[in-house]
Design a protein around this motif. Structure first.
Motif, PDB file in Angstrom:
ATOM      1  N   THR A  52       0.833  -1.200   0.000  1.00 34.50           N
ATOM      2  CA  THR A  52       0.000   0.000   0.000  1.00 34.50           C
ATOM      3  C   THR A  52       0.869   1.252   0.000  1.00 34.50           C
ATOM      4  N   SER A  53       0.216   2.390  -0.158  1.00 29.66           N
ATOM      5  CA  SER A  53       0.942   3.656  -0.118  1.00 29.66           C
ATOM      6  C   SER A  53       1.582   3.880   1.248  1.00 29.66           C
ATOM      7  N   GLY A  54       1.031   3.244   2.274  1.00 31.45           N
ATOM      8  CA  GLY A  54       1.607   3.356   3.613  1.00 31.45           C
ATOM      9  C   GLY A  54       2.679   2.331   3.906  1.00 31.45           C
ATOM     10  N   GLY A  55       2.910   1.428   2.966  1.00 36.37           N
ATOM     11  CA  GLY A  55       3.974   0.453   3.126  1.00 36.37           C
ATOM     12  C   GLY A  55       3.546  -0.908   3.646  1.00 36.37           C
ATOM     13  N   SER A  56       2.257  -1.105   3.878  1.00 39.85           N
ATOM     14  CA  SER A  56       1.788  -2.420   4.325  1.00 39.85           C
ATOM     15  C   SER A  56       1.866  -3.410   3.177  1.00 39.85           C
ATOM     16  N   THR A  57       2.288  -4.622   3.501  1.00 44.36           N
ATOM     17  CA  THR A  57       2.474  -5.642   2.470  1.00 44.36           C
ATOM     18  C   THR A  57       1.593  -6.862   2.726  1.00 44.36           C
ATOM     19  N   ASN A  58       1.339  -7.576   1.648  1.00 42.37           N
ATOM     20  CA  ASN A  58       0.545  -8.789   1.716  1.00 42.37           C
ATOM     21  C   ASN A  58       1.095  -9.758   0.675  1.00 42.37           C
ATOM     22  N   TYR A  59       1.142 -11.045   1.032  1.00 41.60           N
ATOM     23  CA  TYR A  59       1.729 -12.043   0.139  1.00 41.60           C
ATOM     24  C   TYR A  59       0.818 -13.259  -0.001  1.00 41.60           C
ATOM     25  N   ALA A  60       0.880 -13.866  -1.159  1.00 44.88           N
ATOM     26  CA  ALA A  60       0.252 -15.168  -1.341  1.00 44.88           C
ATOM     27  C   ALA A  60       1.007 -16.185  -0.492  1.00 44.88           C
ATOM     28  N   ASP A  61       0.283 -17.168   0.026  1.00 44.83           N
ATOM     29  CA  ASP A  61       0.917 -18.177   0.881  1.00 44.83           C
ATOM     30  C   ASP A  61       2.047 -18.900   0.147  1.00 44.83           C
ATOM     31  N   SER A  62       1.896 -19.068  -1.149  1.00 41.02           N
ATOM     32  CA  SER A  62       2.872 -19.827  -1.923  1.00 41.02           C
ATOM     33  C   SER A  62       4.224 -19.131  -2.039  1.00 41.02           C
ATOM     34  N   VAL A  63       4.281 -17.836  -1.759  1.00 37.03           N
ATOM     35  CA  VAL A  63       5.541 -17.103  -1.921  1.00 37.03           C
ATOM     36  C   VAL A  63       6.061 -16.517  -0.611  1.00 37.03           C
ATOM     37  N   LYS A  64       5.296 -16.667   0.468  1.00 34.06           N
ATOM     38  CA  LYS A  64       5.724 -16.111   1.752  1.00 34.06           C
ATOM     39  C   LYS A  64       7.073 -16.685   2.158  1.00 34.06           C
ATOM     40  N   GLY A  65       7.959 -15.807   2.597  1.00 35.33           N
ATOM     41  CA  GLY A  65       9.285 -16.234   3.007  1.00 35.33           C
ATOM     42  C   GLY A  65      10.287 -16.315   1.871  1.00 35.33           C
ATOM     43  N   ARG A  66       9.797 -16.247   0.630  1.00 35.38           N
ATOM     44  CA  ARG A  66      10.698 -16.333  -0.526  1.00 35.38           C
ATOM     45  C   ARG A  66      10.718 -15.038  -1.347  1.00 35.38           C
ATOM     46  N   PHE A  67       9.580 -14.362  -1.417  1.00 32.98           N
ATOM     47  CA  PHE A  67       9.469 -13.138  -2.211  1.00 32.98           C
ATOM     48  C   PHE A  67       9.310 -11.940  -1.285  1.00 32.98           C
ATOM     49  N   THR A  68       9.835 -10.792  -1.718  1.00 29.12           N
ATOM     50  CA  THR A  68       9.685  -9.557  -0.959  1.00 29.12           C
ATOM     51  C   THR A  68       9.305  -8.422  -1.899  1.00 29.12           C
ATOM     52  N   ILE A  69       8.226  -7.731  -1.573  1.00 25.56           N
ATOM     53  CA  ILE A  69       7.812  -6.568  -2.354  1.00 25.56           C
ATOM     54  C   ILE A  69       8.267  -5.311  -1.629  1.00 25.56           C
ATOM     55  N   SER A  70       8.730  -4.335  -2.384  1.00 26.26           N
ATOM     56  CA  SER A  70       9.178  -3.076  -1.800  1.00 26.26           C
ATOM     57  C   SER A  70       8.935  -1.955  -2.807  1.00 26.26           C
ATOM     58  N   ARG A  71       9.055  -0.737  -2.332  1.00 25.33           N
ATOM     59  CA  ARG A  71       8.833   0.385  -3.233  1.00 25.33           C
ATOM     60  C   ARG A  71       9.834   1.489  -2.934  1.00 25.33           C
ATOM     61  N   ASP A  72      10.204   2.207  -4.000  1.00 28.41           N
ATOM     62  CA  ASP A  72      11.062   3.380  -3.906  1.00 28.41           C
ATOM     63  C   ASP A  72      10.224   4.556  -4.387  1.00 28.41           C
ATOM     64  N   ASN A  73       9.695   5.324  -3.462  1.00 27.47           N
ATOM     65  CA  ASN A  73       8.784   6.407  -3.833  1.00 27.47           C
ATOM     66  C   ASN A  73       9.485   7.482  -4.659  1.00 27.47           C
ATOM     67  N   ALA A  74      10.756   7.691  -4.404  1.00 31.40           N
ATOM     68  CA  ALA A  74      11.500   8.712  -5.149  1.00 31.40           C
ATOM     69  C   ALA A  74      11.622   8.343  -6.623  1.00 31.40           C
ATOM     70  N   LYS A  75      11.657   7.034  -6.896  1.00 32.23           N
ATOM     71  CA  LYS A  75      11.800   6.560  -8.281  1.00 32.23           C
ATOM     72  C   LYS A  75      10.468   6.086  -8.848  1.00 32.23           C
TER      73      LYS A  75
END
Length: 115
Positions: A52-75
């Motif tokens: 989310t715009s506030g930085g909260s993340t959510n993952y599918a169970d199949s990828v938890k612990g393996r994938f990480t989502i992040s954002r660079d607001n400046a870019k």
């Protein structure tokens, strides 16, 4: 309008890693959340991860612990770090962005994991 351009897909061996990028442009000021979805051949598109715009993340169970989502607001860019990839992760990965009343998709980037 929001334009999304993905990059970073490719061919990798099982156990490997890729970092996917999604650059957003256009009317990005009112984006509520961004995320990654994927679609394997013969299967429905499925949610992988959201942020989310506030930085909260959510993952599918199949990828938890393996994938990480992040954002660079400046870019204006969202990333998906994929680790410990498995052959079943093979799919076209799509970036998505949501605004009130609108939902946008990127063109997709292919991720192929060989066994």
């Amino acid at each position: 309008q929001v334009q999304l351009v993905e990059s970073g897909g490719g061919l990798v061996q099982a156990g490997g890693s890729l970092r996917l990028s999604c650059a957003a442009s256009g009317s990005i000021f009112s984006i509520n959340a961004m995320g990654w979805y994927r679609q394997a051949p013969g299967k429905q598109r499925e949610l992988v991860a959201t942020i989310t715009s506030g930085g909260s993340t959510n993952y599918a169970d199949s990828v938890k612990g393996r994938f990480t989502i992040s954002r660079d607001n400046a870019k204006n860019t969202v990333y998906l770090q994929t680790n410990s990839l498995k052959p079943e992760d093979t799919a076209v990965y799509y970036c998505a962005a949501s605004q009130v009343g609108h939902f946008y998709w990127g063109q997709g980037t292919q991720v192929t994991v060989s066994s």
